[in-house]
Design an enzyme around this catalytic site. Sequence first.
Site, PDB file in Angstrom:
ATOM      1  N   ARG A  50     -36.467 -39.175   4.738  1.00  9.64           N
ATOM      2  CA  ARG A  50     -36.089 -37.960   5.515  1.00  9.64           C
ATOM      3  C   ARG A  50     -36.768 -36.632   5.297  1.00  9.64           C
ATOM      4  O   ARG A  50     -37.393 -35.796   5.946  1.00  9.64           O
ATOM      5  CB  ARG A  50     -34.530 -37.340   5.124  1.00  9.64           C
ATOM      6  N   LYS A 150     -34.442 -30.832   7.081  1.00 11.86           N
ATOM      7  CA  LYS A 150     -33.735 -30.016   5.950  1.00 11.86           C
ATOM      8  C   LYS A 150     -34.807 -29.051   5.281  1.00 11.86           C
ATOM      9  O   LYS A 150     -35.551 -29.347   4.426  1.00 11.86           O
ATOM     10  CB  LYS A 150     -33.419 -31.192   5.026  1.00 11.86           C
ATOM     11  N   GLU A 183     -20.900 -29.291  12.387  1.00  7.70           N
ATOM     12  CA  GLU A 183     -21.070 -29.862  10.989  1.00  7.70           C
ATOM     13  C   GLU A 183     -20.523 -28.649  10.017  1.00  7.70           C
ATOM     14  O   GLU A 183     -20.221 -27.448  10.685  1.00  7.70           O
ATOM     15  CB  GLU A 183     -22.440 -30.182  10.452  1.00  7.70           C
TER      16      GLU A 183
HETATM   17  N1  PXG Z   1     -25.357 -31.021   6.896  1.00  7.05           N
HETATM   18  C1  PXG Z   1     -26.206 -30.167   6.284  1.00  7.05           C
HETATM   19  C2  PXG Z   1     -26.538 -28.801   7.071  1.00  7.05           C
HETATM   20  C3  PXG Z   1     -26.689 -30.477   4.775  1.00  7.05           C
HETATM   21  O1  PXG Z   1     -27.517 -29.475   4.363  1.00  7.05           O
HETATM   22  C4  PXG Z   1     -25.352 -32.410   4.880  1.00  7.05           C
HETATM   23  C5  PXG Z   1     -24.970 -32.215   6.202  1.00  7.05           C
HETATM   24  C6  PXG Z   1     -25.109 -33.948   4.233  1.00  7.05           C
HETATM   25  O2  PXG Z   1     -26.248 -34.764   4.326  1.00  7.05           O
HETATM   26  P1  PXG Z   1     -26.541 -35.898   3.142  1.00  7.05           P
HETATM   27  O3  PXG Z   1     -27.685 -36.497   3.430  1.00  7.05           O
HETATM   28  O4  PXG Z   1     -26.590 -35.012   1.848  1.00  7.05           O
HETATM   29  O5  PXG Z   1     -25.400 -36.787   3.150  1.00  7.05           O
HETATM   30  C7  PXG Z   1     -26.240 -31.698   4.308  1.00  7.05           C
HETATM   31  C8  PXG Z   1     -26.810 -31.890   2.904  1.00  7.05           C
HETATM   32  C9  PXG Z   1     -25.886 -27.777  -1.645  1.00  7.05           C
HETATM   33  C10 PXG Z   1     -26.179 -28.952  -0.926  1.00  7.05           C
HETATM   34  O6  PXG Z   1     -26.287 -27.207  -2.487  1.00  7.05           O
HETATM   35  C11 PXG Z   1     -26.197 -29.428   0.298  1.00  7.05           C
HETATM   36  C12 PXG Z   1     -26.727 -30.478   0.782  1.00  7.05           C
HETATM   37  C13 PXG Z   1     -27.264 -31.184   0.072  1.00  7.05           C
HETATM   38  C14 PXG Z   1     -27.670 -30.978  -1.548  1.00  7.05           C
HETATM   39  C15 PXG Z   1     -27.288 -29.755  -1.972  1.00  7.05           C
HETATM   40  O7  PXG Z   1     -24.784 -27.152  -1.141  1.00  7.05           O
HETATM   41  N2  PXG Z   1     -26.383 -30.711   2.147  1.00  7.05           N
END
Ligand code: PXG
Length: 291
Positions: A50, A150, A183
């Site tokens: 990703r 991301k 989301e």
């Molecule tokens: N939506 C968004 C907008 C994200 O940023 C997810 C969904 C979940 O994706 P994963 O692949 O992690 O299941 C994310 C991921 C933080 C933090 O510090 C947030 C994420 C990842 C790492 C840290 O709040 N979000």
Amino acid sequence: MKIYINGNFYTKDEAKISVFDHGFLYGDGVFEGIRIYNGRVFKLKEHIDRLYDSAKAIMLNIPMSKEELIKATLITCKENNLYDGGYIRLVVSRGDGDLGLNPYNCKKANVVIIAATIKLYPEEFYEKGLKIITVPTRRNLPEALSPSIKSLNYLNNVMAKIEAINAGVEEALMINQEGYVSECTGDNIFIVKNNTLITPPSYMGILVGITRNSVMEIAEKDGIKVEERVLTRYDVYTSDECFLTGSAAEIIPVVEIDRRSIGNGFVGKITKRLIKLFREYVKTNGEIIPE
Ligand code: PXG
């Protein structure tokens, strides 16, 4: 703490990036957040894929191969003696440039790996569930900046998070330009209705979470019906159960949204079951950290 920057390790105090780095100046870069469980980096290959996809979409050249970055990530965990319960932040920024937007003036991307810990929500919410609200800030328009990337430009989500916290809750539900559920600020959303697990499809303008995909796989294997479907807020209000997923959040139940109790207002049965199965699943799904 030992922090990896472009092939070398630095202490927390020494680990520094230039103020001319375009990640700092423009949010020009990409990142991943990854968990460590049971001596393994959970779904590391999926996170690396990703990251490279995000980089490709913004024409950012990561100056090392996927294999090299996987190795560097595992070594960083080892150097920090992190084998369980840790959290990795992988950041690739455009690199040092000048004060203009033009990314072609940046010579080389900066690659940073931090292996530490994270706590997204206070522990009590994992037991009793979160209360969330829908916020006015819409999820990024996919035609403007794809939510699949991301990127280091998280202002859209930061704005939503501010609105939630100002309203006295921990998390924000974001709707897209058409008003459909997308989301939360760093988590994907699931509902359970009549024993079916439902989550919005990627074209609703979401980051397709690796935790989300894992939960869908776990649920299907457990005989739970899983659907990707367009959701309205009405669907969430009238759901039997609701929870959020993310690398940082893991699986966290939601028991109230916009002052409506979800189901009977307590953490649901299927949610509890999936949390239990997820905790087993993470133990065996990842790259092994060398001793
Ligand atoms: N939506 C968004 C907008 C994200 O940023 C997810 C969904 C979940 O994706 P994963 O692949 O992690 O299941 C994310 C991921 C933080 C933090 O510090 C947030 C994420 C990842 C790492 C840290 O709040 N979000």
